[in-house]
Scaffold this motif. Structure first.
Motif, PDB file in Angstrom:
ATOM      1  N   ASP A  99     -14.473  53.474  38.047  1.00  0.00           N
ATOM      2  CA  ASP A  99     -14.750  53.776  39.460  1.00  0.00           C
ATOM      3  C   ASP A  99     -15.042  52.491  40.236  1.00  0.00           C
ATOM      4  O   ASP A  99     -14.545  52.300  41.349  1.00  0.00           O
ATOM      5  N   TYR A 100     -15.859  51.606  39.651  1.00  0.00           N
ATOM      6  CA  TYR A 100     -16.207  50.352  40.318  1.00  0.00           C
ATOM      7  C   TYR A 100     -14.975  49.483  40.524  1.00  0.00           C
ATOM      8  O   TYR A 100     -14.732  48.963  41.619  1.00  0.00           O
ATOM      9  N   CYS A 101     -14.218  49.283  39.468  1.00  0.00           N
ATOM     10  CA  CYS A 101     -13.074  48.360  39.529  1.00  0.00           C
ATOM     11  C   CYS A 101     -11.949  48.885  40.412  1.00  0.00           C
ATOM     12  O   CYS A 101     -11.190  48.090  40.977  1.00  0.00           O
ATOM     13  N   SER A 102     -11.821  50.202  40.522  1.00  0.00           N
ATOM     14  CA  SER A 102     -10.722  50.789  41.291  1.00  0.00           C
ATOM     15  C   SER A 102     -11.121  51.125  42.726  1.00  0.00           C
ATOM     16  O   SER A 102     -10.293  51.627  43.496  1.00  0.00           O
ATOM     17  N   GLY A 103     -12.392  50.888  43.081  1.00  0.00           N
ATOM     18  CA  GLY A 103     -12.832  51.171  44.441  1.00  0.00           C
ATOM     19  C   GLY A 103     -13.088  52.632  44.713  1.00  0.00           C
ATOM     20  O   GLY A 103     -13.312  53.017  45.864  1.00  0.00           O
TER      21      GLY A 103
END
Length: 336
Positions: free
Chosen positions: A45-49
């Motif tokens: 979730d963090y890395c993909s926005g």
């Protein structure tokens, strides 16, 4: 669902791209397999926005708000919090002497000396229950003592006479993700300032001041009123992870777009971000274990207190029974 943040930061990769890089690298895959399913999904979730990076994670916080490399950012935040223009003179070491309990070592997030030689400690706490006012007072006192020792040693090296007037103000600033229950009685306020005052009006500089910021209260205010000023923009940046709110922040305060861009450029370095994420998970696990120990101690203490109270009641009842038995025996003796 459309990726809101990817519209602003096209360098953001999809979950599939991040996962593919991880599965294609044995070293990354080993780290990945050490996480549970919830942690894996959160990282994607963090890395993909799909979710904004939690800036209040220690490693991300220090990456974006490092007073050594980007002092102007910390200066602006401190200026807004303290309501005065501040300039960082130098960053102080985080080491600290032990206070009382030998098992407790104080480690501070950001400690800086300002241009007027006052000291500011910006501390982030995830669970306010474990950081009561007493602990804040100990942190402040520790900072004051460290300053006293440092000033005295510097003057001795210069063969100058020490004066307590050389000691400057100490600011202890605490940001609570989940604030103590006392703060919930003031839902319309997210910032509380404390300083020692006389009951007669006489003014004596007692040096220690505190600012407590309740981010959970702030989120409620933000939901109802939106971002009303620059300080609230900063608090939104630090504590909000909903993409839609981040997009509104960027629209209203474009300076934060640069900071988010740095974050998502960093997220392209999967190995480094996985290392940072792992460090946060270890710290969270350590804190969770410590919190469980503290909770168990509190529960045991409460049980001991209950047992002591019950023992007192039983003893009193036994005494009453003995007195009644004695009275009954006396009556039997008197009976014809």
């Amino acid at each position: 669902m459309a990726n809101v943040l990817q519209k602003y930061f096209p360098m953001i990769r999809t979950r599939e791209e991040v996962r593919k890089e991880i599965t294609g690298n044995d070293r990354l895959m080993k780290v990945w397999q050490g996480w549970n399913r919830e942690q894996q999904e959160l990282f994607l979730d963090y890395c993909s926005g799909q979710r904004g990076v939690r800036i209040l994670y220690d490693t991300f916080f220090k990456e974006i708000l490092d007073p050594n490399t980007t002092p102007e950012r910390v200066e602006e935040l401190l200026s807004l919090i303290l309501k005065q223009k501040v300039k960082i003179l130098k960053v102080l070491p985080l080491e600290s002497p032990r206070l009382g309990d030998e098992q407790s070592l104080i480690v501070m997030d950001v400690v800086v000396e300002l241009e007027d030689h006052s000291i500011a400690n910006l501390e982030v706490q995830k669970a306010g229950y474990y950081f009561p006012g007493q602990r804040a007072a100990c942190y402040s006192s520790d900072l004051l003592l460290r300053q006293y020792r440092r000033v005295r040693e510097d003057l001795e090296k210069q063969e100058k006479r020490f004066s307590y007037r050389e000691i400057k103000k100490v600011y202890t600033i605490i940001l609570y993700e989940k604030s103590p229950k006392e703060f919930h009685d003031f839902p319309a306020n997210y910032m509380h300032r404390f300083a020692q005052r006389s009951d007669t009006g006489i003014e004596i500089d007692l040096l220690q001041e505190y600012v407590f910021i309740s981010l959970d209260n702030f989120h409620g205010i933000l939901h109802n009123n939106g971002i009303r000023n620059k300080l609230e923009a900063w608090l939104t940046f630090l504590s909000v992870d909903e993409p839609e709110k981040i997009a509104r922040l960027i629209q209203e305060y474009p300076q934060f777009e640069k900071y988010y861009k740095e974050i998502y450029e960093l997220c392209r370095n999967t190995e480094r971000v996985m290392q940072m994420f792992s460090e946060e998970l270890r710290e969270l696990d350590r804190n969770t274990v410590q919190y469980m120990i503290d909770d168990m101690k509190d529960e045991i203490d409460a049980q001991k207190e209950t047992i002591a109270e019950q023992k007192g009641t039983i003893d009193a009842q036994n005494k009453q029974i003995e007195e009644l038995k004695h009275r009954l025996a006396q009556l039997e003796i008197k009976a014809p």
